[in-house]
Scaffold this motif. Sequence first.
Motif, PDB file in Angstrom:
ATOM      1  N   LYS A  12       0.824  -1.209   0.000  1.00 40.43           N
ATOM      2  CA  LYS A  12       0.000   0.000   0.000  1.00 40.43           C
ATOM      3  C   LYS A  12       0.856   1.257   0.000  1.00 40.43           C
ATOM      4  O   LYS A  12       0.438   2.298  -0.500  1.00 40.43           O
TER       5      LYS A  12
ATOM      6  N   HIS B 101      -2.880   3.067  -6.110  1.00 38.07           N
ATOM      7  CA  HIS B 101      -4.249   2.655  -5.803  1.00 38.07           C
ATOM      8  C   HIS B 101      -4.231   1.659  -4.636  1.00 38.07           C
ATOM      9  O   HIS B 101      -4.438   0.461  -4.826  1.00 38.07           O
TER      10      HIS B 101
ATOM     11  N   GLU C  62      -6.319   0.981  -2.409  1.00 42.86           N
ATOM     12  CA  GLU C  62      -7.580   0.283  -2.150  1.00 42.86           C
ATOM     13  C   GLU C  62      -7.698  -1.011  -2.953  1.00 42.86           C
ATOM     14  O   GLU C  62      -8.514  -1.868  -2.638  1.00 42.86           O
ATOM     15  N   GLU C  63      -6.872  -1.175  -3.980  1.00 46.52           N
ATOM     16  CA  GLU C  63      -6.925  -2.381  -4.807  1.00 46.52           C
ATOM     17  C   GLU C  63      -5.896  -3.436  -4.410  1.00 46.52           C
ATOM     18  O   GLU C  63      -5.767  -4.458  -5.068  1.00 46.52           O
TER      19      GLU C  63
ATOM     20  N   GLN D  31      -4.608  -6.531  -2.584  1.00 45.54           N
ATOM     21  CA  GLN D  31      -5.188  -7.722  -1.966  1.00 45.54           C
ATOM     22  C   GLN D  31      -4.061  -8.671  -1.603  1.00 45.54           C
ATOM     23  O   GLN D  31      -3.186  -8.945  -2.419  1.00 45.54           O
TER      24      GLN D  31
ATOM     25  N   SER E 148      -1.768  -9.116  -4.919  1.00 45.88           N
ATOM     26  CA  SER E 148      -2.399  -8.650  -6.138  1.00 45.88           C
ATOM     27  C   SER E 148      -2.618  -7.146  -6.017  1.00 45.88           C
ATOM     28  O   SER E 148      -3.115  -6.664  -4.991  1.00 45.88           O
ATOM     29  N   VAL E 149      -2.220  -6.413  -7.052  1.00 43.40           N
ATOM     30  CA  VAL E 149      -2.400  -4.959  -7.077  1.00 43.40           C
ATOM     31  C   VAL E 149      -3.045  -4.574  -8.408  1.00 43.40           C
ATOM     32  O   VAL E 149      -3.172  -5.396  -9.306  1.00 43.40           O
ATOM     33  N   ALA E 150      -3.420  -3.302  -8.541  1.00 42.71           N
ATOM     34  CA  ALA E 150      -4.003  -2.824  -9.793  1.00 42.71           C
ATOM     35  C   ALA E 150      -3.001  -3.001 -10.930  1.00 42.71           C
ATOM     36  O   ALA E 150      -1.787  -2.963 -10.719  1.00 42.71           O
TER      37      ALA E 150
ATOM     38  N   PRO F 182      -3.725  -9.092 -11.572  1.00 43.17           N
ATOM     39  CA  PRO F 182      -5.047  -8.749 -11.043  1.00 43.17           C
ATOM     40  C   PRO F 182      -6.147  -9.401 -11.868  1.00 43.17           C
ATOM     41  O   PRO F 182      -5.974  -9.678 -13.043  1.00 43.17           O
TER      42      PRO F 182
END
Length: 78
Positions: free
Chosen positions: A10, A15, A17-18, A20, A35-37, A77
Amino acid sequence: MKELIEYIAKSLVEHPEEVQVRETGGGSRVRIELSVAKDDMGRVIGKGGKVANSIRTLLRVAAEKEGKQATLDVVEPD
């Protein structure tokens, strides 16, 4: 360990918020999937994989403190 990877990811991406993070496995072996954007994949992997390898090193040290072995996979993603 999951929280460590989530915090690092993060901090790197545009991003957050994306982001995981999934932790699987049990006992002394743990597998973490990040996993990211799509736009942020380059930031997490880095040139020649340097950033991803640095994250793996930090994860390995954190896992050893808990007496475990951990691996990190950066996944595409959905």
